[in-house]
Design an enzyme around this catalytic site. Structure first.
Site, mmCIF file in Angstrom:
data_model
loop_
_atom_site.group_PDB
_atom_site.id
_atom_site.type_symbol
_atom_site.label_atom_id
_atom_site.label_comp_id
_atom_site.label_asym_id
_atom_site.label_seq_id
_atom_site.Cartn_x
_atom_site.Cartn_y
_atom_site.Cartn_z
ATOM 1 N N GLY A 91 2.512 -46.944 118.490
ATOM 2 C CA GLY A 91 1.157 -47.777 119.450
ATOM 3 C C GLY A 91 0.331 -47.296 120.546
ATOM 4 N N CYS A 92 0.798 -45.792 120.848
ATOM 5 C CA CYS A 92 -0.088 -44.952 121.966
ATOM 6 C C CYS A 92 -1.377 -44.032 120.836
ATOM 7 C CB CYS A 92 0.287 -43.697 122.745
ATOM 8 S SG CYS A 92 1.710 -44.810 123.345
ATOM 9 N N THR A 93 -0.459 -43.520 119.095
ATOM 10 C CA THR A 93 -1.444 -42.927 118.814
ATOM 11 C C THR A 93 -2.484 -43.524 117.760
ATOM 12 O OG1 THR A 93 0.504 -42.031 117.825
ATOM 13 C CG2 THR A 93 -0.983 -41.667 116.232
#
Length: 149
Positions: free
Chosen positions: A45-47
């Protein structure tokens, strides 16, 4: 989660990025600033979120925005994340949670039935005078730039 709202003054901070350079809120006076908080570097998700902002970097620049990513990761982990995905903006390594707590994005979370403490994915848009102009708490990781712009 956060108690900060549109119209509030953004909290001051002084934290190092992935290269050890110190960033402070006052460094961005007179500029529009996006501060996005994410749970952990290099997770899916952060990527997706960071890469969506990267892919829209030119638009952010044309609109006069600077961007700072913030998590509690180490400078080394932030540097690896930045290099691997060619992120054009600094990633603050807030290991002491100074900025995370100041913005009120640390707290209880649930994942697969387990409760734990962590960073709530939240983005703050700060105007040229250091006031919060938008708080995005329901971040769409793959379309985050559209939520901001």
């Amino acid at each position: 989660m956060t108690t900060l709202q549109e119209g509030d003054n953004a909290p001051d901070f002084s934290v190092q990025d992935q290269d050890g350079k110190i960033h402070q809120l006052k460094d961005y006076k007179g500029k529009k600033l996006v501060v996005f908080f994410y749970p952990k570097a290099s997770t899916p998700g952060c990527t997706a979120e960071a890469c969506n902002l990267r892919d829209n970097w030119e638009t952010f620049q044309k609109e006069g925005y600077d961007i700072l990513g913030v998590s509690a990761d180490t400078p080394k982990r932030q540097q690896n994340f930045k290099n691997k995905h060619e992120l054009p903006f600094p990633l603050l390594a807030d290991e002491e949670k100074e900025v995370i707590n100041a913005f009120g994005v640390w707290g209880p979370k649930k994942f697969m039935g387990k409760e734990y403490e962590g960073i709530h994915r939240t983005t703050f848009v700060i105007d040229e005078n250091g006031k919060i102009s938008n708080v995005i708490s329901k971040v769409k990781t793959k379309a985050h730039a559209e939520q901001i712009l």
